[in-house]
Design a protein around this motif. Structure first.
Motif, PDB file in Angstrom:
ATOM      1  N   UNK A  39       1.144  -1.032  -0.018  1.00 33.16           N
ATOM      2  CA  UNK A  39      -0.018  -0.305  -0.015  1.00 33.16           C
ATOM      3  C   UNK A  39       0.234   1.322  -0.159  1.00 33.16           C
ATOM      4  N   UNK A  40       0.617   2.495  -0.622  1.00 35.97           N
ATOM      5  CA  UNK A  40       1.329   3.440  -0.993  1.00 35.97           C
ATOM      6  C   UNK A  40       0.898   4.746  -0.148  1.00 35.97           C
ATOM      7  N   UNK A  41       0.445   5.231   0.235  1.00 34.36           N
ATOM      8  CA  UNK A  41      -0.297   6.247   1.355  1.00 34.36           C
ATOM      9  C   UNK A  41       0.301   7.636   0.819  1.00 34.36           C
ATOM     10  N   UNK A  42      -0.321   8.738   1.359  1.00 36.97           N
ATOM     11  CA  UNK A  42       0.384   9.911   1.715  1.00 36.97           C
ATOM     12  C   UNK A  42      -0.140  10.334   3.008  1.00 36.97           C
ATOM     13  N   UNK A  43       0.955  10.877   3.767  1.00 38.98           N
ATOM     14  CA  UNK A  43       0.506  11.373   5.060  1.00 38.98           C
ATOM     15  C   UNK A  43       1.378  12.613   5.226  1.00 38.98           C
ATOM     16  N   UNK A  44       0.199  13.976   4.776  1.00 38.75           N
ATOM     17  CA  UNK A  44       0.995  15.546   4.723  1.00 38.75           C
ATOM     18  C   UNK A  44       1.159  15.090   3.828  1.00 38.75           C
ATOM     19  N   UNK A  45       3.371  15.849   4.023  1.00 40.84           N
ATOM     20  CA  UNK A  45       3.443  15.698   2.837  1.00 40.84           C
ATOM     21  C   UNK A  45       4.590  15.098   2.632  1.00 40.84           C
ATOM     22  N   UNK A  46       4.135  13.703   3.080  1.00 41.58           N
ATOM     23  CA  UNK A  46       4.953  12.572   2.542  1.00 41.58           C
ATOM     24  C   UNK A  46       4.881  11.422   1.957  1.00 41.58           C
TER      25      UNK A  46
END
Length: 120
Positions: A39-46
């Motif tokens: 899984x690839x997720x976005x967490x704020x700017x990461x």
């Protein structure tokens, strides 16, 4: 329940967990010749690359212990390909592990999730 179905159900449980926590899912099962990222997720700017490991018992150790230095190296290489493909070179990167525990004594519906942020 087969090992493969435990893995697929574990990934589905991890995805639900991450969505509940407010993360945005960017990609699932990103595959290359070198390997796969669950899984690839976005967490704020990461951009966060998530490896999911599921287990029915502790007989063979904790799920995270299955992510050897070799496996970590493969995940990093695949992540680099992902970053290049989607032109994300300027984003911060992190690697998380989501451990999924199934307690068969309580039935297939009982799952425990452990999210390890910055696991490696």
């Amino acid at each position: 329940m087969t090992r493969q179905s435990i893995g697929k159900q574990g990934e589905a449980k991890a995805k639900s967990y991450l969505l509940e926590k407010g993360y945005s899912i960017l990609n699932e099962n990103f595959r290359t010749k070198l390997g796969e990222i669950d899984i690839v997720i976005a967490d704020k700017d990461s951009i966060v690359f998530v490896e999911v490991k599921s287990r029915r018992t502790g007989k063979y150790g904790l799920p995270r212990e299955a992510i050897t230095s070799y496996k970590q190296s493969k995940i990093r290489k695949v992540a680099l390909l992902y970053i290049k493909k989607y032109k994300l070179e300027k984003r911060k990167v992190r690697f998380d592990v989501v451990e999924i525990f199934l307690d068969e004594t309580l039935g297939d519906e009982f799952w425990k999730v452990n999210h390890i942020i910055n696991a490696f």
